[in-house]
Design an enzyme around this catalytic site. Structure first.
Site, mmCIF file in Angstrom:
data_model
loop_
_atom_site.group_PDB
_atom_site.id
_atom_site.type_symbol
_atom_site.label_atom_id
_atom_site.label_comp_id
_atom_site.label_asym_id
_atom_site.label_seq_id
_atom_site.Cartn_x
_atom_site.Cartn_y
_atom_site.Cartn_z
ATOM 1 N N GLU A 331 0.824 -1.201 0.000
ATOM 2 C CA GLU A 331 0.000 0.000 0.000
ATOM 3 C C GLU A 331 0.859 1.251 0.000
ATOM 4 O O GLU A 331 1.756 1.390 0.837
ATOM 5 C CB GLU A 331 -0.905 0.043 1.237
ATOM 6 C CG GLU A 331 -1.983 -1.005 1.273
ATOM 7 C CD GLU A 331 -2.848 -0.921 2.515
ATOM 8 O OE1 GLU A 331 -4.007 -1.349 2.443
ATOM 9 O OE2 GLU A 331 -2.368 -0.426 3.555
ATOM 10 N N CYS A 332 0.602 2.153 -0.908
ATOM 11 C CA CYS A 332 1.149 3.511 -0.914
ATOM 12 C C CYS A 332 2.679 3.518 -0.838
ATOM 13 O O CYS A 332 3.339 3.351 -1.849
ATOM 14 C CB CYS A 332 0.524 4.329 0.205
ATOM 15 S SG CYS A 332 0.654 6.114 -0.049
#
Length: 464
Positions: A331-332
């Site tokens: 994620e991210c």
């Protein structure tokens, strides 16, 4: 389970010191020997990290957009059980939500959990008008139990006295604290929030400073009484817990200064599904250990870009594991790390080159807010046609979008990678800008652990 003393710390707008004062209340009560459960309304990682550090135990997020009401009540009851008090820090203003009706607001969360509200108001260049704001907050929704007021940026003496009398005479709500304007704070800001507590040069000193503010300027005894007056919680049905078995795969979690953003609920959800978690340090470990799946959360890899780029042996071992079919969810910040490069100003830092994506860090946010995704392509962890809710907040963007094909999420809300899509898949890797919360997306933990078991047994490559 006995009734849980609890309160919500809110404000009439953002930027009025909710986090600092929540930290101070928690730390001051902890100094008195009390055990505190802390919660953060909304998806924020940074405030939650500080609140957890002050309480001495993890802080849990409660978010009406990401989670169903039953899940919120269940999580709150579970993590507050056995504690002396629960403190929920709100976000933005009390009635602020995603629309004009205040949908998903702090006020709605306070009503859902049956929690009294302590409201912080700004006294800058105002006196009796502050009382009008308080009265309006009380009358706007009388079912919200506003039980205490904290004056912020108030001048001691006549200014404070006039405001106190005006509030208590017009609304009957007691003023439980008055904090003067302070020139210097202990919490340097970065991006749109506080510095992550992992990076603060002296966490204990900062928390002690916030406790000192609370002890000096707040009526802690009155706040304690407000929390104790909360009524019983709504009854919730306990969730079914998967039966334990001997087939417990190991899920690696990269946790270091670069990758810090993990919801405690996400890690606990993996464990409930049977996973054994193993922490990994991408900055110092020489190679990836033997694991059955890998979870790379968000954070600020840009602050550690040189060190990440310098750990070539770890990046190589991660890339080799991916080629063998290791399931990876990122994620991210984790998405950035799996890319080819990250550009900061005039310097380009090589990343792991798992994905053909090159990133640049901009000065302004490229996306910030809630997301809603439709799963439109095959991937390792989710069935197609499902929808997911999450949030995004990133300053980076991909500069070579023309090289990316077949992203698996369609954006119903939010920006994602290119404004319309998110989610890059390569072999058993799924990397996305969107952050998911396990209570709102329970299929995520199930899919992760299922794929980890599959990889452990067969080592099979590809996606299902």
């Amino acid at each position: 389970m006995r009734n849980i003393p609890r309160l919500v710390i809110s404000a009439v707008r953002g930027g009025l010191g909710k986090t600092t004062l929540s930290l101070g209340i928690i730390a001051a009560w902890r100094n008195q020997g009390k055990q505190i459960a802390s919660f953060k309304k909304g998806p924020d990682f940074i405030d939650a990290g500080w609140l957890g550090a002050a309480a001495g135990r993890p802080c849990y997020n409660l978010d009406l957009f990401l989670m169903e009401e039953e899940s919120i009540l269940r999580s709150f009851a579970l993590h507050a059980n056995g504690m002396d008090v629960a403190v929920i820090e709100g976000n933005r203003g009390l009635y602020d939500g995603v629309d004009e009706s205040g949908t998903y607001s702090t006020a709605r969360l306070a009503k859902l959990t049956g929690s009294p509200v302590v409201l912080i108001v700004d006294c800058t260049k105002s006196s009796a008008t502050v009382a009008a704001v308080v009265l309006g907050s009380k009358l706007y929704d009388p079912s919200v139990a506003v039980r205490g007021i904290i004056l912020n940026n108030v001048s001691p003496g006549r200014h404070e006295s006039v405001i106190r009398k005006a509030i208590e005479q017009s609304s009957g709500i007691r003023v439980v604290g008055a904090v003067p304007r302070m020139r210097h704070g202990e919490f340097p800001e970065r991006h749109m929030g506080l510095t992550p507590f992992h990076e603060h040069p002296d966490v204990e000193k900062a928390i002690a400073a916030s406790a000192s503010v609370a002890e000096k300027y707040l009526d802690l005894a009155a706040l304690w009484r407000i929390a104790g007056d909360a009524g019983p919680l709504k009854a919730v049905q306990e969730p079914a817990i998967p039966s334990a078995d001997s087939d417990r795969p190991t899920v690696g979690v990269i946790r270091d200064k670069a990758f810090q953003f993990y919801y405690p609920d996400n890690l606990e959800a993996l464990e409930r599904q049977g996973a054994i978690l193993r922490e990994i340090n991408a900055l110092h470990d020489r190679e990836l250990p033997s694991i059955d799946a890998l979870y790379i959360g968000g954070g600020f890899p840009e602050t550690q870009a040189a060190e990440l780029a310098g750990n070539v042996s770890f990046a190589s071992s991660l890339r080799a594991a991916v080629e063998k079919g290791l399931p990876v969810y990122a994620e991210c910040g984790g998405l950035i790390y799996l890319g080819r490069s990250l550009r900061l100003d005039d310097t380009v830092y090589p990343m792991t080159s798992v994905l053909p994506a090159d990133f640049i860090l901009e000065k302004k946010p490229q996306a910030h807010g809630y997301t809603q995704l439709e799963i439109i392509g095959p991937n390792p962890f989710f069935e197609m046609t499902r929808t997911l809710r999450g949030h995004e907040f990133h300053y980076s963007r991909i500069v070579n979008l023309e090289e990316l094909h077949g992203m698996v999420f369609s954006m119903r809300r939010g920006h994602g990678i290119d404004g319309a899509h998110d989610g890059i898949v390569y072999k058993n890797v799924l990397a996305t800008y969107t952050h998911l919360h396990a209570l709102g997306s329970p299929l995520w933990a199930q899919g992760m652990v299922k794929k980890a078991r599959e990889y452990r047994v067969t080592g099979k490559q590809g996606v299902r």
